[in-house]
Design a protein around this motif. Structure first.
Motif, PDB file in Angstrom:
ATOM      1  N   LEU A   1       8.369 -56.166  39.509  1.00 37.41           N
ATOM      2  CA  LEU A   1       9.222 -55.539  38.238  1.00 37.41           C
ATOM      3  C   LEU A   1      10.229 -55.039  38.684  1.00 37.41           C
ATOM      4  N   ALA A   2      11.214 -54.978  37.815  1.00 39.23           N
ATOM      5  CA  ALA A   2      12.746 -54.268  38.023  1.00 39.23           C
ATOM      6  C   ALA A   2      12.971 -53.461  36.935  1.00 39.23           C
ATOM      7  N   LEU A   3      13.928 -52.217  36.976  1.00 40.43           N
ATOM      8  CA  LEU A   3      14.418 -51.569  36.096  1.00 40.43           C
ATOM      9  C   LEU A   3      15.686 -52.197  35.836  1.00 40.43           C
ATOM     10  N   ALA A   4      16.122 -52.846  34.773  1.00 39.99           N
ATOM     11  CA  ALA A   4      17.233 -53.708  34.156  1.00 39.99           C
ATOM     12  C   ALA A   4      17.906 -52.685  33.371  1.00 39.99           C
ATOM     13  N   VAL A   5      19.230 -52.845  33.513  1.00 37.63           N
ATOM     14  CA  VAL A   5      20.440 -52.159  32.731  1.00 37.63           C
ATOM     15  C   VAL A   5      21.477 -53.281  32.564  1.00 37.63           C
ATOM     16  N   PRO A   6      22.184 -52.882  31.307  1.00 33.58           N
ATOM     17  CA  PRO A   6      23.458 -53.814  31.253  1.00 33.58           C
ATOM     18  C   PRO A   6      24.544 -53.528  32.168  1.00 33.58           C
ATOM     19  N   ARG A   7      25.144 -54.497  32.754  1.00 29.63           N
ATOM     20  CA  ARG A   7      26.145 -54.467  33.597  1.00 29.63           C
ATOM     21  C   ARG A   7      27.115 -53.312  33.336  1.00 29.63           C
ATOM     22  N   GLY A   8      27.430 -52.565  34.266  1.00 27.59           N
ATOM     23  CA  GLY A   8      28.274 -51.413  34.137  1.00 27.59           C
ATOM     24  C   GLY A   8      27.400 -50.095  33.928  1.00 27.59           C
ATOM     25  N   ASN A   9      26.243 -50.195  33.596  1.00 26.17           N
ATOM     26  CA  ASN A   9      25.142 -49.169  33.429  1.00 26.17           C
ATOM     27  C   ASN A   9      25.757 -48.151  32.488  1.00 26.17           C
ATOM     28  N   PRO A  10      26.244 -48.544  31.401  1.00 27.46           N
ATOM     29  CA  PRO A  10      26.877 -47.469  30.374  1.00 27.46           C
ATOM     30  C   PRO A  10      25.979 -46.202  30.052  1.00 27.46           C
ATOM     31  N   ALA A  11      24.650 -46.284  30.072  1.00 30.17           N
ATOM     32  CA  ALA A  11      24.006 -44.970  30.044  1.00 30.17           C
ATOM     33  C   ALA A  11      23.717 -44.259  31.298  1.00 30.17           C
ATOM     34  N   ASP A  12      24.102 -44.551  32.410  1.00 31.76           N
ATOM     35  CA  ASP A  12      23.910 -44.093  33.753  1.00 31.76           C
ATOM     36  C   ASP A  12      22.387 -43.832  34.196  1.00 31.76           C
ATOM     37  N   VAL A  13      21.527 -44.884  33.783  1.00 29.59           N
ATOM     38  CA  VAL A  13      20.308 -44.799  34.354  1.00 29.59           C
ATOM     39  C   VAL A  13      19.977 -45.067  35.812  1.00 29.59           C
ATOM     40  N   GLN A  14      19.577 -44.065  36.433  1.00 26.69           N
ATOM     41  CA  GLN A  14      19.619 -44.005  37.992  1.00 26.69           C
ATOM     42  C   GLN A  14      18.035 -44.100  38.537  1.00 26.69           C
ATOM     43  N   SER A  15      17.176 -43.868  37.567  1.00 26.38           N
ATOM     44  CA  SER A  15      15.542 -43.817  37.894  1.00 26.38           C
ATOM     45  C   SER A  15      14.904 -44.041  36.966  1.00 26.38           C
ATOM     46  N   LEU A  16      13.425 -44.182  37.061  1.00 22.81           N
ATOM     47  CA  LEU A  16      12.527 -44.430  36.150  1.00 22.81           C
ATOM     48  C   LEU A  16      12.330 -43.026  35.411  1.00 22.81           C
ATOM     49  N   ALA A  17      12.725 -41.719  35.998  1.00 26.20           N
ATOM     50  CA  ALA A  17      12.695 -40.538  35.381  1.00 26.20           C
ATOM     51  C   ALA A  17      13.720 -40.454  34.400  1.00 26.20           C
ATOM     52  N   ASP A  18      14.986 -41.227  34.823  1.00 22.66           N
ATOM     53  CA  ASP A  18      15.848 -41.247  33.297  1.00 22.66           C
ATOM     54  C   ASP A  18      15.399 -41.729  31.938  1.00 22.66           C
ATOM     55  N   LEU A  19      14.568 -42.677  32.127  1.00 25.62           N
ATOM     56  CA  LEU A  19      13.962 -43.316  30.784  1.00 25.62           C
ATOM     57  C   LEU A  19      13.255 -42.122  29.879  1.00 25.62           C
ATOM     58  N   THR A  20      12.881 -40.994  30.461  1.00 23.69           N
ATOM     59  CA  THR A  20      12.452 -39.805  29.492  1.00 23.69           C
ATOM     60  C   THR A  20      13.524 -39.038  28.918  1.00 23.69           C
ATOM     61  N   ARG A  21      14.783 -39.428  29.274  1.00 20.93           N
ATOM     62  CA  ARG A  21      15.961 -38.713  28.519  1.00 20.93           C
ATOM     63  C   ARG A  21      15.768 -39.155  27.016  1.00 20.93           C
ATOM     64  N   PRO A  22      16.194 -38.219  26.107  1.00 23.53           N
ATOM     65  CA  PRO A  22      16.108 -38.570  24.641  1.00 23.53           C
ATOM     66  C   PRO A  22      17.281 -39.350  24.316  1.00 23.53           C
ATOM     67  N   ASP A  23      18.343 -39.471  25.061  1.00 26.64           N
ATOM     68  CA  ASP A  23      19.491 -40.589  24.624  1.00 26.64           C
ATOM     69  C   ASP A  23      19.410 -41.745  25.188  1.00 26.64           C
ATOM     70  N   ILE A  24      18.402 -41.996  26.188  1.00 21.09           N
ATOM     71  CA  ILE A  24      17.965 -43.478  26.596  1.00 21.09           C
ATOM     72  C   ILE A  24      17.073 -44.076  25.587  1.00 21.09           C
ATOM     73  N   VAL A  25      17.596 -45.408  25.398  1.00 23.73           N
ATOM     74  CA  VAL A  25      16.646 -46.193  24.381  1.00 23.73           C
ATOM     75  C   VAL A  25      15.950 -47.368  25.664  1.00 23.73           C
ATOM     76  N   THR A  26      14.627 -47.327  25.917  1.00 22.73           N
ATOM     77  CA  THR A  26      13.960 -48.232  26.322  1.00 22.73           C
ATOM     78  C   THR A  26      13.124 -49.222  25.935  1.00 22.73           C
ATOM     79  N   LEU A  27      13.119 -50.254  26.555  1.00 23.01           N
ATOM     80  CA  LEU A  27      12.438 -51.418  25.805  1.00 23.01           C
ATOM     81  C   LEU A  27      11.280 -51.987  26.984  1.00 23.01           C
TER      82      LEU A  27
END
Length: 142
Positions: A1-27
């Motif tokens: 498995l991989a943590l995927a983000v759009p090219r450029g990583n506009p939401a600045d996701v750096q780790s799985l822990a970032d997925l708990t941020r309220p401003d991050i929409v995860t799918l």
């Protein structure tokens, strides 16, 4: 498995822990889908609680929504990230201990059996293994 983000990583996701941020929409894929079960196991192992914006029916659905910029991050197969130039993989540290195994099974039907046998033999050759590796797949298990 991989943590995927759009090219450029506009939401600045750096780790799985970032997925708990309220401003991050995860799918994630739904729990009935192999990738969804694997993603949930990975998150459990990492001690990260994530609410998926939607439980998608397939990895391709997650990839499509990432490419369209509808979500910030998703857990998909690394092979899907590699084949989708609009996505990048966020390295997971430590690397997940989880891997997905695929089986090659020949069914008992006569129609197409000769072709299936040739394909199975080809997959086992060095050339077949190079093609699979080029697409992100590991070698056969012992």
């Amino acid at each position: 498995l991989a943590l995927a983000v759009p090219r450029g990583n506009p939401a600045d996701v750096q780790s799985l822990a970032d997925l708990t941020r309220p401003d991050i929409v995860t799918l994630l894929c739904g729990p009935e889908v192999p990738a969804g079960r694997a993603a949930r196991a990975l998150l459990r192992e990492a001690g990260v609680v994530v609410t998926s914006a939607s439980d998608e029916p397939s990895v391709q659905a997650v990839v499509t929504r990432l490419v369209l910029g509808e979500v910030d991050a998703g857990l998909v197969y690394a092979t899907d990230v590699r084949r989708t130039p609009e996505l990048v993989e966020v390295p997971l540290e430590p690397a997940p201990p989880l891997s997905i195994d695929y089986s090659l099974v020949l069914l008992g039907e006569e129609r197409g059996r000769a072709t299936a046998l040739r394909f199975a033999a080809f997959v086992s050759t060095p050339e077949g293994q190079r093609i699979l590796a080029r697409h992100g797949f590991g070698g056969p298990l012992p």
